[in-house]
Scaffold this active site. Structure first.
Site, PDB file in Angstrom:
ATOM      1  N   LYS A  74       0.850  -1.209   0.000  1.00  0.00           N
ATOM      2  CA  LYS A  74       0.000   0.000   0.000  1.00  0.00           C
ATOM      3  C   LYS A  74       0.875   1.244   0.000  1.00  0.00           C
ATOM      4  CE  LYS A  74      -4.017   1.757   2.641  1.00  0.00           C
ATOM      5  NZ  LYS A  74      -4.915   1.454   3.781  1.00  0.00           N
ATOM      6  N   SER A 149      -9.843   1.363   2.563  1.00  0.00           N
ATOM      7  CA  SER A 149      -8.949   2.204   1.792  1.00  0.00           C
ATOM      8  C   SER A 149      -7.859   1.423   1.071  1.00  0.00           C
ATOM      9  CB  SER A 149      -8.311   3.251   2.701  1.00  0.00           C
ATOM     10  OG  SER A 149      -7.508   2.617   3.699  1.00  0.00           O
ATOM     11  N   SER A 173     -10.212  -1.158   6.743  1.00  0.00           N
ATOM     12  CA  SER A 173      -9.607  -0.987   5.420  1.00  0.00           C
ATOM     13  C   SER A 173      -8.828  -2.165   4.858  1.00  0.00           C
ATOM     14  CB  SER A 173      -8.703   0.243   5.416  1.00  0.00           C
ATOM     15  OG  SER A 173      -9.492   1.378   5.278  1.00  0.00           O
TER      16      SER A 173
HETATM   17  N1  GLN Z   1     -13.538   3.498   5.984  1.00  0.00           N
HETATM   18  C1  GLN Z   1     -13.021   3.878   7.264  1.00  0.00           C
HETATM   19  C2  GLN Z   1     -12.632   5.323   7.228  1.00  0.00           C
HETATM   20  O1  GLN Z   1     -12.847   5.930   6.225  1.00  0.00           O
HETATM   21  C3  GLN Z   1     -11.858   3.017   7.659  1.00  0.00           C
HETATM   22  C4  GLN Z   1     -10.614   3.353   6.944  1.00  0.00           C
HETATM   23  C5  GLN Z   1      -9.460   2.527   7.367  1.00  0.00           C
HETATM   24  O2  GLN Z   1      -9.602   1.473   7.985  1.00  0.00           O
HETATM   25  N2  GLN Z   1      -8.276   3.026   7.055  1.00  0.00           N
HETATM   26  O3  GLN Z   1     -12.128   5.856   8.138  1.00  0.00           O
END
Ligand code: GLN
Length: 493
Positions: A74, A149, A173
């Site tokens: 990532k 994400s 995410s």
């Molecule tokens: N979708 C969640 C957020 O927008 C979790 C994101 C994540 O786990 N990095 O914060």
């Protein structure tokens, strides 16, 4: 071996072929590099320009247990000399002078860096549509999102553009994109993998973990990531070695099905805008039939277990995560890293213009929310309160684990949705993490495995356990994976 044969191997199978001298690591790298370079899904933000000179060759031995198998990482993992922007314009051109501990450990174990993957900006999002590099497409259906994400990592593994990948999970995410792309994603116990070198979102929640084709690969990758790190004071020594899973049965395993996270009648997410049903019928069908499979393998399904505060997890998370983010993101001011907008009259204007130009809309929204929640007059009303809810949620899990070994839920309330469908409705977007956020707040490990299809698209099953239960969790997930026999090859285009 033909390129198609190479792509057909799981990461551990490839490592074994390389160690046995039947496949060369360089050949494998080239096969994946060719696919990554011609990626049509926008999974990669950077692909290695050539195969690494020191790639493991021939018998890998115990110094290179990962045998040169290529790894996608990532974007937010700092990687020396390689662009690392966390999906943001504000880090344009930033090439870190050091490598994140998790990545360094995997490279030391013999993995080779294939590329960096697309993600929501600073890991804020559930669809990968918040990236400065544009959205990632879901390989099962290119009109749909891959989740976020870690959307680039999930789509790359699902499409066979990388054998496996690293992601991070703050509120879901890793698990949510794994579910939407039909692969395995594991969020480890908070602290078991060092956060050093991960561009921070919410430090008390961020955890790195594997996105893989199957549970065995997740165990192998995790084995080489965990461990205390002097550079991260919140990191911990994992109490055992991570084992490769072997269980074939679930005899005596008690699986708790909390009504609050499984579409039960206890007012699922009423305060967060759910109508009490919340979870799509097709998702619930796949979830229920995997519980039947689990029971057939010997598991005891315990429906009486309850997580009474879980419906408040999302509300607490959207105070705590933005609060931490607003503090973490203060360092991006045009002075030290990446973008600096030119033409400002003075320092303050330079800060303002750089942050105006460099951050996307969702990141700005979170910075404003977080700054407000932390402001002197409101600190206790919001941040303090959310912390108390967090404690209650952790206590709920602790109580539940007196009665059951694991908690099981659908990973996400819906299958992959259409690109653009939720971009103008942040609250609808936030609901994607309804089932994953409670585990993040409690700091416990949770894995998502594919458990079936709904409308031809994958559904994820989430299994969560107590802190440091990864070995048992992987075993249970493995036994179920074998029984479910999910075929993800349809996405390997
Ligand atoms: N979708 C969640 C957020 O927008 C979790 C994101 C994540 O786990 N990095 O914060």
């Amino acid at each position: 071996m033909s390129a198609a044969d190479i792509i057909g191997l799981s990461a551990i199978e490839a490592a074994r072929e390389i160690a046995a001298g039947k496949l060369s690591a360089g050949e494998m790298f080239d096969a994946y590099r060719a696919r990554a370079v011609s990626d049509e899904l926008n999974c990669f933000t950077w692909v290695a320009p050539e195969r690494p000179g020191d790639i493991a060759v021939g018998a890998a031995g115990k110094d290179a247990p990962l045998a040169g198998v290529p790894l996608a990482v990532k974007d937010l993992f700092c990687t020396v000399g390689v662009p690392s922007q966390s999906g943001s314009r504000i880090l344009e051109g930033y090439e870190p002078p050091y490598t994140a501990t998790a990545v360094r450990r995997l490279l030391q174990a013999g993995a080779s860096l294939l590329g960096k993957t697309n993600q929501d900006e600073f890991a804020m999002g559930s669809s990968n549509e918040n990236s400065a590099f544009g959205p990632v497409l879901n390989p099962w259906d290119r009109t749909r999102v891959p989740g976020g994400s870690s959307g680039g990592s999930a789509a790359a593994v699902a499409a066979g553009l990388a054998p496996w990948a690293l992601g991070t999970d703050t509120g879901g995410s890793i698990r949510q994109p794994a579910a939407l792309c039909g692969i395995v994603g594991l969020k480890p116990t908070y602290g078991s993998v060092s956060r050093y070198g991960m561009i921070a979102f919410a430090s008390s929640l961020d955890q790195a973990g594997p996105l893989t084709r199957d549970v065995t690969d997740a165990a192998l990758l995790l084995r080489h990531m965990v461990g205390a790190d002097p550079c991260d004071a919140t990191s911990l020594e994992f109490p055992q070695e991570i084992e490769l899973p072997r269980a074939e049965h679930l005899d005596g395993v008690r699986l708790g099905v909390p009504a609050e996270l499984t579409g039960g009648s206890t007012g699922v997410g009423v305060d967060a805008g759910f109508d009490g049903e919340g979870i799509e019928a097709g998702v619930l069908d796949a979830f229920r039939s995997s519980l039947n499979r689990a029971a057939a393998l010997g598991a005891e399904i315990v429906e009486s277990v309850s997580l009474p505060h879980a419906p408040h997890a999302l509300s607490a998370y959207y105070v705590l995560a933005p609060a931490e983010a607003s503090s973490n993101l203060a360092r991006f001011d045009g002075v030290r890293y990446g973008l600096r907008t030119q033409g400002a009259e003075d320092l303050l204007e330079m800060y303002e213009r750089t942050r105006h130009d460099g951050f996307g809309a969702e990141v700005k929204r979170r910075i404003m929310l977080g700054t407000y929640a932390l402001s002197a007059g409101y600190y206790d009303a919001y941040y303090g309160r959310a912390q108390r809810v967090r404690t209650r949620i952790a206590e709920d899990f602790a109580r539940a684990f007196d009665e059951v070994d694991f908690i099981v839920t659908p990973t996400t309330p819906t299958i992959a949705f259409a690109l653009g469908e939720k971009t103008s409705d942040p609250l609808a977007m936030y609901l994607n993490d309804y089932c994953t956020v409670p585990m993040s707040l409690a700091g416990i490990p949770a894995i998502s495995i594919p458990c079936g299809l709904s409308d031809g698209l994958p559904v994820g099953l989430q299994i969560a356990g107590p802190v440091f239960s990864e070995n048992r969790l992987l075993d249970a997930a493995y036994a179920l994976e074998q029984a479910l026999g999910f075929d993800g090859s349809k996405a390997r285009v």
